[in-house]
Design an enzyme around this catalytic site. Structure first.
Site, short mmCIF file in Angstrom:
data_model
loop_
_atom_site.label_atom_id
_atom_site.label_comp_id
_atom_site.label_asym_id
_atom_site.label_seq_id
_atom_site.Cartn_x
_atom_site.Cartn_y
_atom_site.Cartn_z
N GLU C 61 0.94 -1.51 0.17
CA GLU C 61 -0.16 -0.22 0.04
C GLU C 61 0.89 0.96 -0.22
OE1 GLU C 61 -0.05 -2.66 1.97
OE2 GLU C 61 -2.05 -2.90 2.73
N CYS C 93 0.26 1.92 7.15
CA CYS C 93 -0.08 2.11 5.79
C CYS C 93 -1.24 3.07 5.81
CB CYS C 93 -0.31 0.93 5.14
SG CYS C 93 0.90 -0.16 4.61
#
Lengths: 136, 136, 136, 136
Positions: C61, C93
């Site tokens: 991510e 993330c």
């Protein structure tokens, strides 16, 4: 370079070996212990503490240094690292040492018998480093 | 060492300078750009991307390398970094280079005029490194 | 909330699945792919890129988001993550998404068949968050 | 949920305030202190320790938790965070809590007067989390 007496050096090795046993390393099975001498002449230890989201874990060296600096000492004088095979600090740990250690700060690597595998310095392990004075 | 032609070296410098302009660095105001040559002989760039929770930001070098590796190349051949003062990669970025670069991989630092401030190698900047073969 | 057309949503899922195949995950064997829609309406992808020093790796991510932001877009509009079991983004993330996404930004998790396991939002996954306005 | 007695809660707040004073935050000037109750019923503290390479710093919450886990306790029972404005833990810190805390572990935010700004739980602050059981 900070001259470590044999007594202090051995105390650092003993602490690194002690903390190696406290590692939380269920993912890598690579246990690491670290011991840091701070400028209050106290020794602070740390173990590597992993995470199921691997990048969220932390190496033993940084656990020990962050602990030491939190206890109100803003300088570190020596670092000892214990692993099964005398493994070296990763670059991230060297960067954290850079903020708080002098170029000639000793870094000593030992195996799990406590035998010294390498003796170097911060500058020896992180030459041409980036530090506070570069952030202009 | 990978021999970089003058043409490729200049292309890397140009890309690093371009990405420096794309930095998201509202907290440090220290813009960094990086360009990486991957083993498909393509150049991948990245800028430093900071975060209000400072440790959650990322340096330009790593942004560029992670991008390069995501594009299916598992080796990097050279890294160029551009900053206002020829600043050096932090230890964490050197560690990420270590996973994908050879010891003699060139690392070149330039200032914002594109003038070369330092030419070194991965081993020159991260001696006694920790890598995949140490994780036993 | 950003309304994603079925076409864009499917394109994001396809890209996340594509990047999952590009993961460098020799340590965890847990391959992750991510796709991000940026405010230029382009899709940027990323794979998880691990490191023998585990904390020095990065999740898919963040690889995708840092890539997107480096390409001159300072906002992201949607994130799709592909894993074998519909695994969720880690907290780190989510923090990086927080810097560049609106509270109602869609986050969609799919398994490796591309079937949707969860549809949430940034605020749904990181409530009471810390962001730029808190850093006073 | 772990029921914290008023006495333990106050002790945690006091420690978080104490460690806030020990922050090394020359770059953000945003001092944070954290206190963690571990399953040996001891309190471990930490301050945020920044780095000139911003991503190499660490938040107070993680400094405290890594310290606590290094001292041989593999569970944490409560976290208190002190900042000037009651700021919240970043996503990365929540992820580290996730490895060692139960879903109903209390997380308490206080301002620098020690006044409680928010009382939540790990699940309340990191819903749909990624944890050890997802890493298959």
């Amino acid at each position: 370079m900070t001259m470590l007496t044999d007594e202090i050096k051995q105390a650092l090795i003993d602490q690194a070996l002690l903390y190696q046993k406290r590692a939380y390393a269920p993912y890598s099975n690579y246990a690491v212990g670290a011991a840091v001498l701070a400028d209050d002449m106290q020794i602070y230890g740390g173990a590597n503490i992993e995470n199921s989201a691997y990048p969220s874990g932390l190496c033993a060296e940084r656990v020990a240094i962050f602990h030491a600096i939190s206890e109100a000492n803003k300088k570190i004088l020596a670092v000892v690292v214990a692993t099964k095979n005398g493994g070296s600090p990763c670059g991230s740990c060297r960067q954290v040492m850079r903020e708080f250690g002098a170029p000639d700060m000793p870094i000593i690597l030992v195996d799990e018998e406590g035998d010294i595998v390498l003796e170097s310095t911060l500058e020896g392990m992180l030459p041409y480093s980036f530090g506070p004075e570069d952030l202009i």
